[in-house]
Design an enzyme around this catalytic site. Structure first.
Site, PDB file in Angstrom:
ATOM      1  N   GLU A   1     -49.075  26.194 -24.225  1.00  0.00           N
ATOM      2  CA  GLU A   1     -49.081  25.900 -25.656  1.00  0.00           C
ATOM      3  C   GLU A   1     -47.685  25.542 -26.159  1.00  0.00           C
ATOM      4  O   GLU A   1     -47.532  24.659 -26.995  1.00  0.00           O
ATOM      5  CB  GLU A   1     -49.658  27.096 -26.429  1.00  0.00           C
ATOM      6  CG  GLU A   1     -50.120  26.723 -27.826  1.00  0.00           C
ATOM      7  CD  GLU A   1     -51.140  27.706 -28.390  1.00  0.00           C
ATOM      8  OE1 GLU A   1     -51.798  28.422 -27.606  1.00  0.00           O
ATOM      9  OE2 GLU A   1     -51.269  27.750 -29.610  1.00  0.00           O
TER      10      GLU A   1
ATOM     11  N   GLU B   1     -47.023  22.140 -25.102  1.00  0.00           N
ATOM     12  CA  GLU B   1     -47.768  21.201 -25.947  1.00  0.00           C
ATOM     13  C   GLU B   1     -47.050  20.998 -27.285  1.00  0.00           C
ATOM     14  O   GLU B   1     -46.948  19.879 -27.788  1.00  0.00           O
ATOM     15  CB  GLU B   1     -49.186  21.734 -26.165  1.00  0.00           C
ATOM     16  CG  GLU B   1     -50.108  20.739 -26.862  1.00  0.00           C
ATOM     17  CD  GLU B   1     -51.494  21.331 -27.150  1.00  0.00           C
ATOM     18  OE1 GLU B   1     -51.785  22.458 -26.712  1.00  0.00           O
ATOM     19  OE2 GLU B   1     -52.269  20.638 -27.843  1.00  0.00           O
TER      20      GLU B   1
ATOM     21  N   CYS C   1     -56.659  30.237 -29.595  1.00  0.00           N
ATOM     22  CA  CYS C   1     -57.040  31.413 -28.803  1.00  0.00           C
ATOM     23  C   CYS C   1     -58.293  32.086 -29.320  1.00  0.00           C
ATOM     24  O   CYS C   1     -58.974  32.783 -28.590  1.00  0.00           O
ATOM     25  CB  CYS C   1     -55.933  32.462 -28.826  1.00  0.00           C
ATOM     26  SG  CYS C   1     -54.396  31.856 -28.196  1.00  0.00           S
TER      27      CYS C   1
ATOM     28  N   SER D   1     -54.560  23.151 -30.812  1.00  0.00           N
ATOM     29  CA  SER D   1     -54.025  23.092 -29.456  1.00  0.00           C
ATOM     30  C   SER D   1     -55.191  22.880 -28.500  1.00  0.00           C
ATOM     31  O   SER D   1     -56.271  23.426 -28.689  1.00  0.00           O
ATOM     32  CB  SER D   1     -53.322  24.407 -29.139  1.00  0.00           C
ATOM     33  OG  SER D   1     -53.199  24.547 -27.741  1.00  0.00           O
TER      34      SER D   1
ATOM     35  N   LYS E   1     -66.240  36.105 -28.315  1.00  0.00           N
ATOM     36  CA  LYS E   1     -65.927  35.753 -26.923  1.00  0.00           C
ATOM     37  C   LYS E   1     -67.196  35.590 -26.098  1.00  0.00           C
ATOM     38  O   LYS E   1     -67.212  34.887 -25.105  1.00  0.00           O
ATOM     39  CB  LYS E   1     -65.021  36.814 -26.296  1.00  0.00           C
ATOM     40  CG  LYS E   1     -63.609  36.813 -26.848  1.00  0.00           C
ATOM     41  CD  LYS E   1     -62.752  35.743 -26.196  1.00  0.00           C
ATOM     42  CE  LYS E   1     -61.389  35.631 -26.873  1.00  0.00           C
ATOM     43  NZ  LYS E   1     -60.696  34.376 -26.548  1.00  0.00           N
TER      44      LYS E   1
ATOM     45  N   GLU F   1     -68.102  32.119 -26.754  1.00  0.00           N
ATOM     46  CA  GLU F   1     -67.152  31.229 -26.084  1.00  0.00           C
ATOM     47  C   GLU F   1     -67.446  31.140 -24.594  1.00  0.00           C
ATOM     48  O   GLU F   1     -67.408  30.061 -24.005  1.00  0.00           O
ATOM     49  CB  GLU F   1     -65.715  31.739 -26.299  1.00  0.00           C
ATOM     50  CG  GLU F   1     -64.656  30.816 -25.729  1.00  0.00           C
ATOM     51  CD  GLU F   1     -63.256  31.413 -25.799  1.00  0.00           C
ATOM     52  OE1 GLU F   1     -63.099  32.622 -25.590  1.00  0.00           O
ATOM     53  OE2 GLU F   1     -62.309  30.653 -26.069  1.00  0.00           O
TER      54      GLU F   1
ATOM     55  N   GLU G   1     -68.478  23.598 -22.271  1.00  0.00           N
ATOM     56  CA  GLU G   1     -67.190  23.118 -21.737  1.00  0.00           C
ATOM     57  C   GLU G   1     -66.557  24.142 -20.801  1.00  0.00           C
ATOM     58  O   GLU G   1     -65.634  23.815 -20.068  1.00  0.00           O
ATOM     59  CB  GLU G   1     -66.173  22.863 -22.870  1.00  0.00           C
ATOM     60  CG  GLU G   1     -66.645  21.992 -24.008  1.00  0.00           C
ATOM     61  CD  GLU G   1     -67.285  22.845 -25.096  1.00  0.00           C
ATOM     62  OE1 GLU G   1     -68.536  22.825 -25.131  1.00  0.00           O
ATOM     63  OE2 GLU G   1     -66.595  23.500 -25.866  1.00  0.00           O
TER      64      GLU G   1
ATOM     65  N   CYS H   1     -56.780  40.570 -33.138  1.00  0.00           N
ATOM     66  CA  CYS H   1     -57.773  41.116 -32.200  1.00  0.00           C
ATOM     67  C   CYS H   1     -57.879  42.640 -32.267  1.00  0.00           C
ATOM     68  O   CYS H   1     -58.926  43.192 -31.940  1.00  0.00           O
ATOM     69  CB  CYS H   1     -57.435  40.698 -30.782  1.00  0.00           C
ATOM     70  SG  CYS H   1     -57.220  38.926 -30.622  1.00  0.00           S
TER      71      CYS H   1
END
Lengths: 574, 154
Positions: free
Chosen positions: A279, A282, A299, A319, A358, A361, A366, A503
């Protein structure tokens, strides 16, 4: 101006504007609440918090009534107790009787209240509403039959998260809480953050559980079962076992996971370091080549789905880095599988997260490679505690162990991902090194720490002035993004976390997480950063090895395939 | 002529959240019901979450979520009709048409709506089919009325 009131024959002073409930709580006088959420406007919907006004004998809801000078209140008179008991009995009149089989057994506010107020029989029988279990979401299970209509989930979803995926439907005894058109949660704008679960007093909202598959894998000799645990878990798990909030039991958790039968225990903080490498590279690449600004972190899967639904115009700003969970998943089934000579199909990869999003996710299309999921199952902090209890492991009597290496060593920069502001701070540390070749003198970026909804700082790296912002609680993100849409140009890098505080306050954390627990967890995380010596991701020796032996360069060919992803606009009922 | 949802929204360009109920009423007046599409479009127009709009719309009895049938049957459940047995009438009607109040039969021929008081208490129990009143109905006569409509050739 101070007001004088009398409560249970005891003289108390109060400030103008305070509610009765606030005064009582401050003085250690307990009053039960159901619909009340601290620091939010009271709705006065459930009436369980009633107290008696001695002069008139009237019952008044303490959560919404402001104190007045000379008030004389009784909080436990026979009339009050009778009223509260009746309210509980009415709530129970159409509530299922399956406490023993409920996910919230022994941890349910309704159950506790009915015990406290000595409800010993079903005095009132109501018509049971027939509701379908909503299993449509990858993360959250909705059981409207257990809902007592307190409305806390509706308000959190609207006022804190800015989503409004659910609301009250119908009226009177037909009321339920549900998504638009009373369809499944998967059709709604729900981002799976799980904050609704955190405030639900009963078992009406719970996480989707994958225990049967997990136990099957653990008992399958052909399967290599590996675990990764997120930075926030080690400072949150202790609470589920009655230990003090914020206690770091990282080593004990590693040992417990091995006792359960996990073949390898990796640390997601390691891939948090990896995220920082990618990151920050990037970010620098965007600075050098005039990329899209502000760049926004990726994230948090709750934030990602939120952006895909509500802010598709900001998708180029995100990102392209996968989250640490998914980076670890991809590395496990590629590099680890290769070097350990295991067929990726024989690996069952479990991640332990403070998060329900999560779970969603982990099953995104993907996040697979050749039809194999990078992550096979996601457990919340609560589910890990349940698993440890299932295996009868006594955390007080096991020796701490280290995580497996490689993929288990982390810098403290990876660990602070657990708190809102941590990703930003870790990225600044490494970006500074990449641009100047020198380490920061002061690693701590105190402006981005803490619980404030929007935090901003100006960072100067060798003459490059970088405006950074950190938000948590998506309602705050909405505010910040509105400023940017209106032309604000002085912010170049934004960290967005869906859950308030980051989190450590995730939707997969122990139920009954209060403010003090959050503060203790955050303190614990920054203590680790304070006392450890490797404070930057790029100095993590295992990260260096991984680039040398496998990945090559940050943003290189392999990284591109394994560690980066794409986003697309989502059409949902919003 | 039936006005399209978009046309109604276009006529109210400055509508805010306080206009939600009048807008829903106008759409129902024109379309006969609130379709899912209507709720989504109103949400976009007023910048309100659809969950909130659906919540408001389902709170009020006046809104329906299925198109009306060719023959729309209003069953009065006011006090006088209630005393003279309108609950049995409604029950029988629902059983006969195999639908519940606020629903429409699969062939789109009949729909049922419960109304509070139709203002014809002297005729209780009373029902109203497409504006035509039927006085002192019974569980038996109601089936006859329905079947007469079914066999109508228009």
């Amino acid at each position: 101006m101070s007001l004088n009131i009398e409560v249970n024959n005891q003289k108390l002073s109060a400030e103008k504007g305070e509610t009765i409930l606030e005064v009582l709580k401050r003085n250690g006088i307990k009053v039960p609440t159901l619909c009340h959420i601290k620091d939010m406007l009271p709705t006065g919907a459930c009436r369980i918090c009633v107290v008696e006004q001695r002069k008139t004998g009237k019952l008044i809801p303490s959560c919404s009534q402001p104190v007045e000078d000379g008030m004389d209140i009784l909080t436990n008179s026979p009339k009050v107790n009778e009223a509260r008991k009746t309210i509980i009995e009415l709530l129970l009149s159409n509530h299922p009787d399956d406490c023993l089989y409920c996910a919230r057994n022994m941890n349910c506010e309704l159950q506790t209240l009915s015990n406290t107020y000595h409800v010993r029989e079903r005095r009132i029988r109501g018509v049971k509403n027939n509701h379908h279990l909503d299993l449509s979401s990858a993360s959250i299970v909705r059981d409207p039959a257990k809902c007592i209509l307190c409305g806390r989930c509706v308000r959190i979803c609207d006022e804190v998260m800015g989503i409004s995926a659910i609301d009250f439907i119908n009226r009177g005894s037909n009321s339920i809480v549900g998504p638009t058109f009373n369809k499944g949660l998967n059709t709604s704008s729900c981002i799976n953050c799980g904050q609704c679960i955190m405030v639900c007093p009963t078992g009406a909202l719970t996480e989707k559980n994958h225990f049967p598959e997990l136990l099957e894998a653990l008992n399958d000799p052909k399967k290599i079962v590996v675990a990764q645990h997120a930075p926030a878990i080690s400072v949150s798990l202790a609470e589920e076992f009655g230990m003090e909030a914020g206690k770091d039991i990282n080593g004990i958790m590693n040992a417990a996971l091995r006792k359960i039968g996990f073949n390898k225990v990796f640390d997601t903080s390691f891939t948090a370091d990896l995220t920082i490498m990618e990151e920050s590279a990037e970010l620098i690449e965007r600075v050098k080549n005039g990329g899209t600004f502000p760049m926004i972190t990726s994230c948090c899967p709750g934030w990602i789905k939120f952006a895909e639904e509500f802010y598709p115009e900001f998708l180029p700003n995100l990102s392209s880095c996968k989250s640490p969970q998914q980076m670890m998943g991809a590395i496990i089934k590629s590099h680890y599988a290769q070097s350990a000579k295991i067929n990726p199909e024989d690996i069952y990869s479990v991640s332990i997260m403070p998060c329900t999003a999560k779970k969603f996710e982990g099953q995104r299309a993907e996040m697979t490679s050749k039809g194999i999921s990078d992550v096979d199952a996601v457990l919340t902090t609560r589910e890990l505690a349940a698993l440890i209890k299932l295996y009868e492991i006594d955390l007080n009597n096991i020796e701490p162990e280290l995580a497996d290496s490689p993929l288990g060593l982390r810098s403290s920069a990876g660990k602070i991902f657990a708190s809102s502001g941590g990703v930003m701070e870790a990225a600044i540390r490494t970006a500074n090194y990449s641009l100047t070749g020198k380490e920061l003198v002061q690693f701590k970026v105190k402006e981005v720490r803490g619980f404030k909804g929007i935090k901003e700082a100006k960072i100067n790296i060798d003459g490059l002035e970088l405006g950074v912002a950190v938000t948590s609680g998506l309602q705050n993100a909405k505010e910040l993004l509105a400023q940017i849409k209106n032309g604000r140009k002085d912010i170049h890098f934004i960290e967005i976390m869906a859950c308030p505080g980051g989190c450590i306050g995730g939707g997969g954390q122990p139920i009954n997480t209060d403010e003090n627990a959050l503060i203790a967890r955050m303190k614990s995380i920054y203590n680790i950063d304070e006392k450890e010596s490797i404070k930057v991701s790029h100095k993590n020796p295992e990260i260096r090895d991984l680039y040398r032996d496998f990945l090559g360069q940050p943003l290189g060919e392999k990284s591109h395939h394994l560690l980066h992803t794409t986003y697309e606009e989502r059409d949902v009922l919003k | 002529m039936i006005k399209e949802i978009d046309a109604i929204l276009d006529e109210n360009p400055k509508a805010g959240r306080e206009d939600l109920i009048p807008l829903l009423q106008e759409i129902q007046e024109n379309q006969g019901y609130l379709s899912e599409n209507a709720i989504i479009k109103v949400g976009k127009h007023l910048q309100l979450p659809t969950s909130k709009i659906y919540g408001v719309a389902t709170f009020y009895n006046q809104f329906r979520f299925e198109p009306k049938g060719k023959y729309h049957i209003q069953v009065c459940r006011g006090t006088a009709c209630h005393v003279l047995g309108s609950s049995t009438v409604l029950d029988q009607l629902e059983k006969h048409l195999k639908i519940k109040a606020d629903q429409t039969t699969k062939d789109n021929l009949f729909s049922i709506e419960v109304v509070a008081c139709i203002g014809a208490c002297g005729l209780a129990p009373v029902i109203c089919v497409n504006g035509e009143f039927y006085a002192k109905v019974t569980s038996e006569s109601i089936k006859e009325i329905v079947e007469n409509y079914r066999n109508k050739n228009d």
